[in-house]
Design a protein around this motif. Structure first.
Motif, short mmCIF file in Angstrom:
data_model
loop_
_atom_site.label_atom_id
_atom_site.label_comp_id
_atom_site.label_asym_id
_atom_site.label_seq_id
_atom_site.Cartn_x
_atom_site.Cartn_y
_atom_site.Cartn_z
N GLY A 171 0.74 -1.12 0.05
CA GLY A 171 0.01 0.22 -0.11
C GLY A 171 0.90 1.15 -0.13
N GLU A 172 2.17 1.25 0.19
CA GLU A 172 2.77 2.46 0.05
C GLU A 172 3.54 2.49 -1.13
N ILE A 173 3.69 3.73 -1.70
CA ILE A 173 4.46 4.02 -3.21
C ILE A 173 5.84 4.39 -2.40
N LEU A 174 6.62 3.59 -3.08
CA LEU A 174 8.16 3.89 -2.59
C LEU A 174 9.13 4.20 -3.84
N SER A 175 9.91 4.91 -3.83
CA SER A 175 10.86 5.22 -4.62
C SER A 175 12.00 4.14 -4.77
N VAL A 176 12.07 3.36 -6.12
CA VAL A 176 13.02 2.15 -5.88
C VAL A 176 14.26 2.31 -5.89
N LEU A 177 14.91 3.31 -6.45
CA LEU A 177 16.44 3.54 -6.59
C LEU A 177 16.91 4.09 -5.10
N ARG A 178 15.79 5.08 -4.48
CA ARG A 178 16.06 5.66 -3.33
C ARG A 178 16.12 4.64 -1.98
N ARG A 179 14.86 3.86 -2.12
CA ARG A 179 14.85 2.88 -1.22
C ARG A 179 15.73 1.81 -1.04
N ALA A 180 16.57 1.50 -2.36
CA ALA A 180 17.48 0.60 -2.59
C ALA A 180 18.96 1.24 -2.30
N GLY A 181 19.01 2.39 -2.16
CA GLY A 181 20.07 3.05 -1.72
C GLY A 181 21.05 3.11 -3.07
N VAL A 182 20.52 3.02 -4.03
CA VAL A 182 21.49 2.68 -5.43
C VAL A 182 21.17 3.84 -6.38
N ASP A 183 22.41 4.13 -7.13
CA ASP A 183 22.36 5.35 -7.91
C ASP A 183 21.88 4.90 -9.18
N GLY A 184 22.08 3.78 -9.75
CA GLY A 184 21.74 3.22 -10.76
C GLY A 184 22.14 1.94 -11.32
N PHE A 185 21.86 1.26 -12.30
CA PHE A 185 22.64 0.02 -12.92
C PHE A 185 23.24 0.31 -14.25
N VAL A 186 24.39 -0.34 -14.26
CA VAL A 186 25.18 -0.08 -15.43
C VAL A 186 25.69 -1.32 -16.06
N PRO A 187 26.17 -1.33 -17.45
CA PRO A 187 26.52 -2.56 -17.76
C PRO A 187 27.89 -2.85 -16.94
N ILE A 188 28.04 -4.37 -17.26
CA ILE A 188 29.24 -4.91 -16.61
C ILE A 188 29.38 -6.17 -17.30
N THR A 189 30.75 -6.64 -17.44
CA THR A 189 31.42 -7.84 -17.87
C THR A 189 32.09 -8.64 -17.20
N ASP A 190 32.25 -9.77 -17.54
CA ASP A 190 32.87 -10.77 -16.59
C ASP A 190 34.30 -10.40 -16.42
N SER A 191 34.88 -9.85 -17.47
CA SER A 191 36.34 -9.29 -17.45
C SER A 191 36.44 -8.29 -16.03
N ASP A 192 35.46 -7.55 -15.65
CA ASP A 192 35.51 -6.79 -14.59
C ASP A 192 35.88 -7.38 -13.51
N PHE A 193 35.69 -8.59 -13.34
CA PHE A 193 36.06 -9.33 -12.10
C PHE A 193 37.39 -10.10 -11.77
N ASP A 194 38.18 -9.73 -12.99
CA ASP A 194 39.46 -10.34 -13.11
C ASP A 194 40.23 -9.96 -11.71
N ARG A 195 40.09 -8.81 -11.39
CA ARG A 195 41.01 -8.37 -10.05
C ARG A 195 40.65 -8.98 -8.99
N VAL A 196 39.23 -9.41 -8.83
CA VAL A 196 38.80 -10.24 -7.74
C VAL A 196 39.34 -11.46 -7.72
N ARG A 197 39.37 -12.06 -8.95
CA ARG A 197 39.78 -13.66 -9.14
C ARG A 197 41.47 -13.65 -8.68
N GLU A 198 42.25 -12.67 -9.07
CA GLU A 198 43.70 -12.43 -8.82
C GLU A 198 43.76 -12.35 -6.99
N MET A 199 42.78 -11.63 -6.52
CA MET A 199 43.01 -11.56 -5.09
C MET A 199 42.63 -12.80 -4.59
N ALA A 200 41.66 -13.43 -4.76
CA ALA A 200 41.03 -14.72 -4.57
C ALA A 200 42.22 -15.76 -4.45
#
Lengths: 175, 310
Positions: free
Chosen positions: B270-299
């Motif tokens: 029953g409440e109308i809520l702002s999706v982004l504000r409630r999620a505390g998120v500025d927005g969603f953007v494209p991302i690829t698997d290679s963006d995670f290569d540094r995480v793999r290196e750390m692991a």
């Protein structure tokens, strides 16, 4: 006595005109005039080593853009080398919009749409129509603040033409 | 007799209709299609600070995706360590998790759907090691023999980054620290900051985004803390999609996420809520698997999943 008054008024008018000129120039500098007609934009085919370079530059520019960094040097290189690739203009538009440069974002989105109409096709995975529509509405509202089209400077008129182009595209019009 | 034949035929038709409507809706390749009316797509949300906080953040987003796409969704909230297990069992179709969990689940078929923008570093964040501003500790090497608090073990910017920073500086957390601990319960990232602030620990491993939010909300003063070291930026939270979801459905969800605007709302109880504000998120953007290569290196360097060796 009257001549002194007239001289003073003339001087004041000259100062006002100079200030107005400076303001117009400053405004023109913030919204770059679109180079050439949108209709002149042609899809660029990229292959071989150029394709690899294109994707490397684009990927790095995307990372910097979405990390709230400064991708402008990379984007300028991309725009210079690959002006016929829609991905470049779509990314440049996202960057400009994120930094509040709405006019520039609108022009760049228009270039991207010109090269790849799928950005406005709701069935496409590339659809960014909701963002483009919101931006167009915002820019149009700012332009509407001018009383008539004559009140707009050349970059304002170019922006208005581009906003109408996007609105026609969103409405499904033909070019 | 003719009536019996008609009745048998009618029962057969009803049975065929019933069976076909119960069958999961899949395309030729076995992907789940958009017009699923029986089985909703299950979105697994990794619990961030507490289940209440995570539910409050993401319930409007789930509802928004459902309303706009016409695809029924079911939100499932799971503890960090439960998420990869649930995905591997096939219980989740879409997952919202941190970057290390993404890397673990990518080994089982998870693909990136959208990155989440939040805070000054956009879709990326970094981990740091903090001490009190008046601490005599000046370098990472000074941490040898000191007490340190870490975030949860599967936190990329609350544990993994700092563990790698220490190893690179020649400080083995298992041998060279006097003691290290991970707080119990909810809001672990905040607890480690307050642990240093109140002097229980000499240093803490903290995600810089969490520190940024605490400073923004005046829960801690920036000048009271000193950043001893910071790791490389790596992706913050991410939406991933499992192999059973059709590319068409994945594309529709991705498109909805990329087009989310600050003015978009959803109705929850029953409440109308702002999706982004409630999620505390500025927005969603494209991302690829290679963006995670540094995480793999750390692991790999820190002997963490999915590359852990005993």
């Amino acid at each position: 006595m009257n001549r002194t008054l007239i001289n003073r008024l003339t001087e004041a008018l000259a100062v006002l005109c100079a200030a107005a000129g400076v303001l117009i120039l400053a405004r023109s500098a913030t919204v770059p005039v679109i180079e050439g007609s949108l209709a002149d934009m042609k899809v660029q085919v990229v292959a071989g080593p150029d394709m690899e370079r294109f994707h490397t530059l684009l990927d790095e520019a995307r990372r910097i853009t979405d990390s709230n960094g400064d991708p402008d040097p990379l984007l300028q290189e991309l725009e210079g080398s690959f002006p016929g690739r829609h991905e470049v203009w779509a990314l440049a538009a996202r960057n400009a919009a994120a930094q509040g440069r709405d006019g520039e974002a609108l022009l760049d989105f228009a270039r991207a749409v010109r090269l790849q109409p799928d950005y406005l096709d709701e069935r496409s995975v590339m659809f960014l129509g909701k963002r483009i529509e919101a931006l167009t509405g915002k820019v149009m509202a700012e332009l509407d603040a001018a009383r008539t089209r004559r009140d707009l400077d050349s970059s304002g008129k170019e922006l208005l033409k581009t906003a109408y182009f996007l609105r026609r595209q969103m409405a499904g019009g033909c070019e | 007799m003719r009536f019996e034949i008609k009745l048998t035929y009618l029962i057969f038709v009803i049975l065929v209709i019933s069976v076909s409507s119960c069958k999961p809706s899949t395309d030729m390749s076995g992907h789940k299609e958009a017009d699923i009316s029986v089985q909703p797509l299950r979105i697994g949300y990794m619990i961030c600070d507490s289940i209440e906080e995570t539910r409050a953040r993401f319930e409007p987003l789930t509802r928004y995706l459902q309303d706009r796409s016409g695809i029924p969704f079911e939100a499932v909230y799971l503890n960090t360590f439960e998420v990869p297990e649930a995905f591997e069992r096939g219980d989740l179709d879409i997952v919202h998790s941190n970057s290390l969990l993404y890397v673990i689940m990518h080994e089982k078929g998870l693909e990136p759907l959208a990155g989440e923008k939040r805070g000054s570093m956009g879709y990326r964040s970094a981990g740091g090691i903090i001490v009190r501003a008046d601490s005599p500790i000046k370098t990472l090497a000074d941490l040898a023999g000191k007490r340190m608090a870490f975030g949860p073990q599967l936190a990329p910017t609350g544990f993994l980054t700092q563990y790698e920073l220490l190893i690179e500086a020649g400080v083995d957390p298992e041998l060279d620290l006097e003691y290290y601990a991970i707080p119990w319960g909810a809001y672990k990232h905040e607890k480690v900051v307050y642990g240093v602030w109140f002097g229980t620990y000499d240093a803490a491993a903290v995600p810089l985004l969490d520190l940024e939010l605490m400073v923004r909300d005046n829960r801690i003063r920036q000048e009271d803390m000193r950043l001893l070291a910071r790791g490389d930026p790596i992706p913050y939270c991410v939406f991933g999609v499992g192999p059973d979801v059709s590319p068409d459905v994945a594309g529709r969800i991705r498109s909805l996420l990329f087009n989310l605007l600050p003015g978009d709302t959803a109705e929850v109880e029953g409440e109308i809520l702002s999706v982004l504000r409630r999620a505390g998120v500025d927005g969603f953007v494209p991302i690829t698997d290679s963006d995670f290569d540094r995480v793999r290196e750390m692991a790999r360097k820190t002997n963490m999943p999915p590359y852990q060796k005993f």
